[in-house]
Design an enzyme around this catalytic site. Sequence first.
Site, PDB file in Angstrom:
ATOM      1  N   HIS A  26       0.966  -1.167   0.040  1.00  0.00           N
ATOM      2  CA  HIS A  26       0.030  -0.146   0.158  1.00  0.00           C
ATOM      3  C   HIS A  26       0.827   1.276  -0.142  1.00  0.00           C
ATOM      4  O   HIS A  26       1.602   1.495   0.758  1.00  0.00           O
ATOM      5  CB  HIS A  26      -1.029  -0.112   1.170  1.00  0.00           C
ATOM      6  CG  HIS A  26      -1.808   1.134   1.268  1.00  0.00           C
ATOM      7  ND1 HIS A  26      -1.989   1.975   2.225  1.00  0.00           N
ATOM      8  CD2 HIS A  26      -2.898   1.521   0.356  1.00  0.00           C
ATOM      9  CE1 HIS A  26      -2.886   2.762   2.113  1.00  0.00           C
ATOM     10  NE2 HIS A  26      -3.346   2.657   1.008  1.00  0.00           N
ATOM     11  N   HIS A  34      -9.470   6.383  -5.556  1.00  0.00           N
ATOM     12  CA  HIS A  34      -9.730   5.022  -5.255  1.00  0.00           C
ATOM     13  C   HIS A  34     -10.929   4.348  -6.055  1.00  0.00           C
ATOM     14  O   HIS A  34     -10.731   3.217  -6.492  1.00  0.00           O
ATOM     15  CB  HIS A  34      -9.877   4.894  -3.913  1.00  0.00           C
ATOM     16  CG  HIS A  34      -8.686   4.936  -2.914  1.00  0.00           C
ATOM     17  ND1 HIS A  34      -8.472   5.854  -2.080  1.00  0.00           N
ATOM     18  CD2 HIS A  34      -7.710   3.986  -2.653  1.00  0.00           C
ATOM     19  CE1 HIS A  34      -7.269   5.795  -1.576  1.00  0.00           C
ATOM     20  NE2 HIS A  34      -6.858   4.860  -1.786  1.00  0.00           N
ATOM     21  N   ARG A  39      -3.670  23.525  -3.708  1.00  0.00           N
ATOM     22  CA  ARG A  39      -2.941  22.181  -3.594  1.00  0.00           C
ATOM     23  C   ARG A  39      -3.490  21.718  -2.127  1.00  0.00           C
ATOM     24  O   ARG A  39      -2.732  22.119  -1.173  1.00  0.00           O
ATOM     25  CB  ARG A  39      -1.469  22.261  -3.738  1.00  0.00           C
ATOM     26  CG  ARG A  39      -0.816  20.964  -3.487  1.00  0.00           C
ATOM     27  CD  ARG A  39      -1.085  19.870  -4.442  1.00  0.00           C
ATOM     28  NE  ARG A  39      -0.274  18.529  -4.303  1.00  0.00           N
ATOM     29  CZ  ARG A  39      -0.927  17.525  -3.914  1.00  0.00           C
ATOM     30  NH1 ARG A  39      -2.129  17.446  -3.584  1.00  0.00           N
ATOM     31  NH2 ARG A  39      -0.247  16.248  -3.976  1.00  0.00           N
ATOM     32  N   CYS A  66       4.188  24.574  -6.734  1.00  0.00           N
ATOM     33  CA  CYS A  66       4.097  23.286  -6.447  1.00  0.00           C
ATOM     34  C   CYS A  66       5.142  22.339  -6.973  1.00  0.00           C
ATOM     35  O   CYS A  66       5.628  23.013  -7.867  1.00  0.00           O
ATOM     36  CB  CYS A  66       2.815  22.618  -6.827  1.00  0.00           C
ATOM     37  SG  CYS A  66       2.390  20.612  -6.505  1.00  0.00           S
ATOM     38  N   TYR A  82       7.899  13.990  -2.477  1.00  0.00           N
ATOM     39  CA  TYR A  82       8.503  15.494  -2.637  1.00  0.00           C
ATOM     40  C   TYR A  82      10.213  15.179  -2.710  1.00  0.00           C
ATOM     41  O   TYR A  82      10.645  15.820  -2.009  1.00  0.00           O
ATOM     42  CB  TYR A  82       8.096  16.241  -1.626  1.00  0.00           C
ATOM     43  CG  TYR A  82       6.564  16.539  -1.887  1.00  0.00           C
ATOM     44  CD1 TYR A  82       5.886  17.151  -3.199  1.00  0.00           C
ATOM     45  CD2 TYR A  82       5.484  16.622  -0.929  1.00  0.00           C
ATOM     46  CE1 TYR A  82       4.797  17.127  -3.364  1.00  0.00           C
ATOM     47  CE2 TYR A  82       4.281  16.897  -1.122  1.00  0.00           C
ATOM     48  CZ  TYR A  82       3.831  17.134  -2.417  1.00  0.00           C
ATOM     49  OH  TYR A  82       2.447  17.419  -2.562  1.00  0.00           O
TER      50      TYR A  82
END
Length: 547
Positions: free
Chosen positions: A121, A146, A218, A265, A401
């Site tokens: 996961h 999902h 975001r 971002c 990130y």
Amino acid sequence: MASIKPLSCRCWASAWTTCPQACTTWMSPHPHSTWSGSSDGSRRRGRHRLAAASGALMGLGAVLAYAGHRRQVAEPPGPALRPPFPKYTRAEVACHRSEAERVWVTYGSDIFDITDFLELHPGGKGKILLAAGGALEPFWALYAVHGQPHVLEILHGYKVGELSPEEPPPPATGDPYAGDPPRHPALKVNSARPFNAEPPAELLSETFLTPNQLFFKRNHLPVPTVDPATYQLQVQGPDGRPLSLSLAELRSRFPRHEVTATLQCAGNRRSEMNAVRQVKGLEWGTAAIGTARWAGARLRDVLAHAGYAPDDGHNHVCFEGLDRDLSGTTYGASIPFRKAMNAEEDVLLAYEMNGEALPRDHGFPVRVVVPGVVGARNVKWLGRISVGPDESQSHWQQNDYKGFSPSVDWDTVDFTTAPAIQEMPVQSAITEPVPGATVPPGDLTVKGYAWSGGGRGIVRVDVSLDGGQTWHVATLAGEEQVPGRVWAWKLWQVTAPIPPGVTHLNILCKAVDASYNVQPDTVAPIWNLRGVLSNAWHRVTVTVERE
């Protein structure tokens, strides 16, 4: 037909009487499974494929790009050949809450054994175990991705049963996003749950300060509802005791400081990396960036008030937001302590944006603004600050990130080997004309933005109308700032003649910052599996009208 594998199940003694059927050895048909009857080696390979294909990143709200890694599932038998699935009650499903008992979950009326998926996961084993023995719906409601077909396909590979027809439906799941604020209709929505959107790129070059309504959004989780009258910011002091500050105290105890800063971002322009090879993340165009005039208390003033000094020898300042998932896990990030305590870094605990109270989507009532640093560290809805030797242990600091070599894929990535992104590289993009536009012959005006992290100002933007054979130097416009503390972008434009007889133009731009860093010319050498730090020369192709 897929092989049938017996799996043993042990329930807690206290639950044994309610789970007589589920607490005995059962046979799992697993019609779609690759695990049954496979060797350890093939299981590992299947797990790598599935990890790359597993659908959505819990906490990122991003689709995993699984391209050629898509899980190879056994062809399910036809309806006439497939054995009927056994029926279980919700109480029997509830017996399966740990790996020892096998982990079962429900979705709709179907039951799935996800034990073999726990380590795969993307949001971590702990997150998926929150649903163990119960329904997935309350958790999946946080991330609409999902519900995409490929995620459901993967889930159905683990089906082991169905709920008894006598079972009543579960209580209706509340919508965790019902309290989100309204948004401007001009925004291009990349993800509705959580909400992530950018404005049309051509609007960015209209004004130096990006209007609050059009500033890119975001979010990683639902937008929290915070009462400004009862808001309290918790700041951990050097002795471990917290300092609690209300919004009114932040405004009255500390000098108000303003800074004009661009936020970008990490995934801005990710769509261009997807064009090279599919990556994992939201399909951002060129407008996941904006500039605002922020106002608030300096972080260093608040930390000094809590008892910290610049030479204390601490390493990191960690931030926690008030946005949280169903487990109570909050968004978190950190920056170096030296940056937080340096007056020239202008780090703010901001409560205003462009002269107004922070909008809810941008962190009301208080957010961190760290000029020159990736947007992910500018934590919104700030709830807690702590100082210590270690970086934030948040998923978004440790396992997202970060940039990697183009050679690294989801089978080989190790997030511990790369530092978390802080300062951003030099960047520019064309906002007008838009890709695919038709332009008249004659003179053409090209507009765009340019920015570099770390306070490095933009010294030049070069623009080409012929694919890079010849170049024009653009005119820069924007607020003058102190060298080394140039936190805001430059808007630029250039007007040049279109060569006669040309039917198509390949327009390019590239920026140079104060350290003479320049953008790379192509995307492929900087491609990475997360699609972050995309800053190659920007290219726009347009058609020229016939004279």
